[in-house]
Enzyme design. Sequence first.
Site, PDB file in Angstrom:
ATOM      1  N   SER A 182       0.786  -1.198  -0.201  1.00 52.04           N
ATOM      2  CA  SER A 182       0.038  -0.137   0.009  1.00 52.04           C
ATOM      3  C   SER A 182       0.868   1.127  -0.009  1.00 52.04           C
ATOM      4  O   SER A 182       0.187   2.455  -0.252  1.00 52.04           O
ATOM      5  CB  SER A 182      -0.876  -0.146   1.367  1.00 52.04           C
ATOM      6  OG  SER A 182      -2.134  -0.765   0.864  1.00 52.04           O
ATOM      7  N   LYS A 185       0.230   3.742  -2.868  1.00 50.75           N
ATOM      8  CA  LYS A 185      -0.784   4.848  -2.721  1.00 50.75           C
ATOM      9  C   LYS A 185      -0.063   6.262  -2.643  1.00 50.75           C
ATOM     10  O   LYS A 185      -0.611   7.307  -2.892  1.00 50.75           O
ATOM     11  CB  LYS A 185      -1.941   4.535  -1.619  1.00 50.75           C
ATOM     12  CG  LYS A 185      -2.482   3.450  -1.804  1.00 50.75           C
ATOM     13  CD  LYS A 185      -3.464   3.286  -0.890  1.00 50.75           C
ATOM     14  CE  LYS A 185      -4.488   2.198  -0.939  1.00 50.75           C
ATOM     15  NZ  LYS A 185      -3.938   0.757  -0.793  1.00 50.75           N
ATOM     16  N   SER A 361      -6.310   3.801   3.574  1.00 46.16           N
ATOM     17  CA  SER A 361      -5.619   2.906   2.533  1.00 46.16           C
ATOM     18  C   SER A 361      -6.916   2.073   1.664  1.00 46.16           C
ATOM     19  O   SER A 361      -7.079   0.813   1.687  1.00 46.16           O
ATOM     20  CB  SER A 361      -5.010   1.783   3.293  1.00 46.16           C
ATOM     21  OG  SER A 361      -4.212   0.823   2.621  1.00 46.16           O
TER      22      SER A 361
END
Length: 454
Positions: A182, A185, A361
């Site tokens: 993640s 991102k 997230s």
Amino acid sequence: YFGQNLVALNEGWIEAGSEIQVLETARPPVYPNAAPKKRELVCVAREPLARDLETFWFEATDGEYLPGQHLPISLDIKNTRVQRRYTLSSTPERPERYSISVKKLADGRLSPWLHHELKVGDHLLAAPPAGVGATPAGVAAALAPFLADPSLGPGVGAVVLDPATGQVLLDQAGGVPRTPASTTKILTGATVLGTLGPDRRITTKVVQEPNGTVVLVGAGDPMLHDAVAPGTGTASLEQLAAMAAPALRGKAQATPVVVAVDDTAFTGPTTVAGWGPDDLVDCTVQPIMALSVHLPKPAECAPDPDPAITAGTAFAARLAALGLPVQPTVTRAKATAAATELAAAESPPVSDLIGQALAQSDNTSAEMLGHLAGAAAGGEASFAGGAAAAAKQLAAMQIPAPGLVLQDASGLSSGDRIPPAATAKLLSQTAVGRSPADLQLWPVAAGLPTAGFT
């Protein structure tokens, strides 16, 4: 003297009115004041970063602080001493200035006071800085046991940069591409802001074709809700239905309203081969379509193979709830130039969308925003287009990323690869904002999950 012992020489009870014989007295000892000397700081600037997040800039009238040290602040608020520690930072351009970034908490004590009461020119008393400035040896020693944790596996890459100076404080195979998960991102956020800008809003529309079909047109708003969510600034199907209903009633349709959806703003596949077999089943992510209703609690959702049709069905139900006859079956239809607009609702600004995707997230939101970045960068609104836009963003920021591989924008794909050094430099430039292009990336720093705050 308070703190000394009282020794009774007889037994029995001491009652109110009893006579007490004093056998010996002594002067209390004098204890030196061991409290640390307070240092005076002057607030010279305030810099809003995001909603309820602000940076306060100070100059010290005596002594110096080192970036990375902690600033202990003590304030008497409503007859209560409140103490907090904030990490100090500075920039190479203004070495005499030091800053703390403070997020205002609704139930906080010191943070609301700083946001509401501290003004430019005010003086603040603080204890001497705690801790030492970050050094390569100190960072390596602090992180060594964590980087050696066998649960991380054999191939751990890590990079630590000082944004104020650009100094590399730790580099453990930082140039080797790794599975970013993640942290992808972060790059997605910078890419979306670099292509769309922080103020752009995404508009979902309702149009009616000459043949009477009502088309819900998606444009990629990842925060489109079904019901109105007060105080969020998000668009909703309930809002769109309320706006469109008067026009539909005015046409006095004898037959039920036919609802269709237009999700052609996105192209290409709706899933990625690198996603896990359970990612769609447990709602870790949804099929990526230009029209989708935001799911605030994925843990409570059911797998949805076609979010666009689901959104259209929910919109049709909203029209029916307003008393309109509606055909229950929803189909797909591309809106034409001859259609008449009945309603439109805008999303919050992209800066807020990025903040939500990072703080939560949110995989589906990140993917939808990545598609939008792909189109804004001159490519397709697809997984491939978003990946190409991300590579362009790194190149524009002059950040090398050898071995970069992006299959999606959320980092959910096991095939993604990003060198840790590229992510570290991206964060560093986002934090410092030395160029006009970097300055508009502030929602990335503001949206990062923060322990104890978000």
